[in-house]
Design a protein around this motif. Structure first.
Motif, PDB file in Angstrom:
ATOM      1  N   ASN A  96      12.209  -6.223  43.329  1.00  0.00           N
ATOM      2  CA  ASN A  96      12.050  -5.912  44.930  1.00  0.00           C
ATOM      3  C   ASN A  96      11.263  -4.514  45.939  1.00  0.00           C
ATOM      4  OD1 ASN A  96      12.900  -3.101  43.671  1.00  0.00           O
ATOM      5  ND2 ASN A  96      14.461  -2.769  44.461  1.00  0.00           N
ATOM      6  N   THR A  97      10.093  -5.255  45.484  1.00  0.00           N
ATOM      7  CA  THR A  97       9.039  -4.987  45.914  1.00  0.00           C
ATOM      8  C   THR A  97       8.196  -5.508  45.832  1.00  0.00           C
ATOM      9  OG1 THR A  97       7.804  -2.961  45.801  1.00  0.00           O
ATOM     10  CG2 THR A  97       7.958  -3.676  43.850  1.00  0.00           C
ATOM     11  N   GLY A  98       6.945  -5.734  46.624  1.00  0.00           N
ATOM     12  CA  GLY A  98       5.416  -6.252  47.121  1.00  0.00           C
ATOM     13  C   GLY A  98       4.131  -5.611  46.122  1.00  0.00           C
ATOM     14  N   PHE A 102      -5.526  -8.516  46.810  1.00  0.00           N
ATOM     15  CA  PHE A 102      -6.375  -8.060  47.340  1.00  0.00           C
ATOM     16  C   PHE A 102      -7.792  -9.197  47.089  1.00  0.00           C
ATOM     17  CE2 PHE A 102      -6.670  -4.305  50.143  1.00  0.00           C
ATOM     18  CZ  PHE A 102      -5.369  -3.770  49.698  1.00  0.00           C
TER      19      PHE A 102
ATOM     20  N   THR B  31       8.702   2.907  48.438  1.00  0.00           N
ATOM     21  CA  THR B  31       7.210   1.885  47.701  1.00  0.00           C
ATOM     22  C   THR B  31       5.496   2.573  47.802  1.00  0.00           C
ATOM     23  OG1 THR B  31       8.249  -0.038  47.890  1.00  0.00           O
ATOM     24  CG2 THR B  31       6.096  -0.269  47.105  1.00  0.00           C
ATOM     25  N   TYR B  33       1.963   3.391  45.009  1.00  0.00           N
ATOM     26  CA  TYR B  33       1.546   2.167  44.582  1.00  0.00           C
ATOM     27  C   TYR B  33       0.201   2.779  43.648  1.00  0.00           C
ATOM     28  CZ  TYR B  33       2.915  -1.646  47.926  1.00  0.00           C
ATOM     29  OH  TYR B  33       4.102  -2.212  48.149  1.00  0.00           O
ATOM     30  N   TYR B  35      -3.866   1.730  42.845  1.00  0.00           N
ATOM     31  CA  TYR B  35      -5.116   1.265  42.980  1.00  0.00           C
ATOM     32  C   TYR B  35      -6.540   1.441  42.751  1.00  0.00           C
ATOM     33  CZ  TYR B  35      -2.813  -3.142  45.818  1.00  0.00           C
ATOM     34  OH  TYR B  35      -1.036  -3.460  45.967  1.00  0.00           O
ATOM     35  N   LEU B  43     -10.375  -4.282  44.654  1.00  0.00           N
ATOM     36  CA  LEU B  43      -9.697  -3.441  44.512  1.00  0.00           C
ATOM     37  C   LEU B  43      -8.430  -3.925  43.643  1.00  0.00           C
ATOM     38  CD1 LEU B  43      -8.810  -1.790  47.920  1.00  0.00           C
ATOM     39  CD2 LEU B  43      -8.369  -0.756  46.494  1.00  0.00           C
ATOM     40  N   ILE B  45      -4.597  -3.705  41.545  1.00  0.00           N
ATOM     41  CA  ILE B  45      -3.398  -2.795  41.671  1.00  0.00           C
ATOM     42  C   ILE B  45      -3.099  -2.674  40.330  1.00  0.00           C
ATOM     43  CG2 ILE B  45      -2.144  -5.189  41.233  1.00  0.00           C
ATOM     44  CD1 ILE B  45       0.359  -3.160  42.664  1.00  0.00           C
ATOM     45  N   SER B  48       3.332   0.164  40.536  1.00  0.00           N
ATOM     46  CA  SER B  48       3.917  -0.207  41.580  1.00  0.00           C
ATOM     47  C   SER B  48       5.273   1.032  42.013  1.00  0.00           C
ATOM     48  CB  SER B  48       3.724  -1.030  42.190  1.00  0.00           C
ATOM     49  OG  SER B  48       5.074  -1.699  43.623  1.00  0.00           O
ATOM     50  N   ASN B  50       8.924   1.509  43.153  1.00  0.00           N
ATOM     51  CA  ASN B  50       9.734   1.656  44.489  1.00  0.00           C
ATOM     52  C   ASN B  50      11.135   2.754  44.218  1.00  0.00           C
ATOM     53  OD1 ASN B  50      10.832   0.423  46.480  1.00  0.00           O
ATOM     54  ND2 ASN B  50      12.612  -0.359  45.704  1.00  0.00           N
ATOM     55  N   ILE B  55       7.643  -0.813  38.754  1.00  0.00           N
ATOM     56  CA  ILE B  55       7.846  -1.685  38.823  1.00  0.00           C
ATOM     57  C   ILE B  55       7.195  -2.859  38.192  1.00  0.00           C
ATOM     58  CG2 ILE B  55       8.500  -3.041  41.201  1.00  0.00           C
ATOM     59  CD1 ILE B  55      10.626  -1.501  40.732  1.00  0.00           C
ATOM     60  N   ILE B  56       5.366  -2.332  39.050  1.00  0.00           N
ATOM     61  CA  ILE B  56       4.549  -2.632  38.354  1.00  0.00           C
ATOM     62  C   ILE B  56       3.824  -2.009  37.715  1.00  0.00           C
ATOM     63  CG2 ILE B  56       2.574  -4.470  38.890  1.00  0.00           C
ATOM     64  CD1 ILE B  56       4.132  -4.802  41.748  1.00  0.00           C
ATOM     65  N   GLU B  58       0.332  -3.197  35.323  1.00  0.00           N
ATOM     66  CA  GLU B  58      -0.391  -4.907  35.922  1.00  0.00           C
ATOM     67  C   GLU B  58      -1.296  -4.234  34.463  1.00  0.00           C
ATOM     68  OE1 GLU B  58      -1.239  -7.326  37.183  1.00  0.00           O
ATOM     69  OE2 GLU B  58       0.826  -6.596  37.850  1.00  0.00           O
ATOM     70  N   PRO B  96       9.332  -1.768  50.839  1.00  0.00           N
ATOM     71  CA  PRO B  96       9.627  -3.295  50.451  1.00  0.00           C
ATOM     72  C   PRO B  96       9.256  -4.419  51.586  1.00  0.00           C
ATOM     73  CG  PRO B  96      11.403  -1.362  50.150  1.00  0.00           C
ATOM     74  CD  PRO B  96      10.706  -1.521  51.262  1.00  0.00           C
ATOM     75  N   ILE B  97       8.517  -5.466  50.480  1.00  0.00           N
ATOM     76  CA  ILE B  97       9.125  -6.502  51.344  1.00  0.00           C
ATOM     77  C   ILE B  97      10.443  -7.103  51.650  1.00  0.00           C
ATOM     78  CG2 ILE B  97       9.166  -8.775  50.219  1.00  0.00           C
ATOM     79  CD1 ILE B  97       6.535  -8.895  49.193  1.00  0.00           C
TER      80      ILE B  97
END
Lengths: 112, 115
Positions: A96-98, A102, B31, B33, B35, B43, B45, B48, B50, B55-56, B58, B96-97
């Motif tokens: 639910n996020t983006g 880059f 949200t 982040y 980086y 750059l 990520i 992330s 939320n 959520i993320i 990496e 958020p998206i």
């Protein structure tokens, strides 16, 4: 293969020139697209969003071709102050996020 | 009236130390982040969040531990610093998206140098 690819340049152009940057992305699930600008030792800042219909903001024009997974940025009548790194950015949904992905950036140097 | 602020701006420390970078945003974004921008200016990520939820992640070494006490804050703690951790770390926030306002706003960056 990188998810977002750009020609790193540098592009050295005289003032007043028109310069075009290209970018390709590999993931067709990408949701939205942007060009960011990053000056030396500064944070990235949004230059413009990119839409399928194309959009223009003054001397800057951005285009998106979803079928070819290709994004472009055109700068007309370059100014010295346009010298910076231009980052192609793709926002891909992740839950639910983006997730902003880059490109490595294209360096532009505008010379008098 | 900074939208995304991170501290410190510069951080020089010795290998093996533990350090934290703080980030706060006053934009009302859900949200946030982290980086990392390395010497080649790429750059990438790292994390992330939320609404305080991770959520993320990496593929970041577990020496890096983000913490979000509330949705306006996302801090980054780094244990046992290594030379390869030297980079500029940027905090960012966005809606958020799907909300149509997906621009990410970045903090000014923290230039970490490990010696």
């Amino acid at each position: 293969r990188k998810e977002v690819e750009q020609d790193p340049g540098p592009f050295n152009v005289p003032e007043g020139a028109t310069v075009a940057f290209n970018c390709t992305y590999s993931n067709s699930a990408s949701q939205s697209f942007f060009w960011y600008r990053q000056d030396c030792r500064k944070e990235p800042k949004l230059l413009m969003s990119v839409y399928s219909s194309g959009n223009e903001d003054g001397r800057f024009t951005a285009q998106l071709n979803r079928a070819s997974q290709y994004i472009s940025l055109l700068i007309r009548d370059s100014k010295l102050s346009d010298s910076a790194t231009y980052l192609c950015v793709v926002n891909k949904r992740s839950g639910n996020t983006g997730k902003l992905i880059f490109g490595q950036g294209t360096t532009l140097q505008v010379k008098p | 009236d900074t939208a995304v602020s991170q501290t410190p701006k510069y951080l020089v420390t010795q290998m093996g130390n533990d350090k934290s970078i703080k980030c706060e945003q006053n934009l009302g974004h859900d949200t946030m982040y982290w980086y990392k921008q390395d010497s080649k200016k790429f750059l990438k990520i790292m994390f992330s969040y939320n609404n305080k939820e991770l959520i993320i992640n990496e593929t970041v070494p577990n020496r890096f531990s983000p913490k979000s006490p509330d949705k306006a804050h996302l801090n980054l703690h780094i244990n046992s610093l290594e030379l390869g951790d030297s980079a500029v770390y940027f905090c960012a926030s966005s809606h958020p998206i799907g909300r149509g306002e997906e621009e990410a706003f970045f903090g000014q960056g923290t230039r970490l140098t490990v010696v």
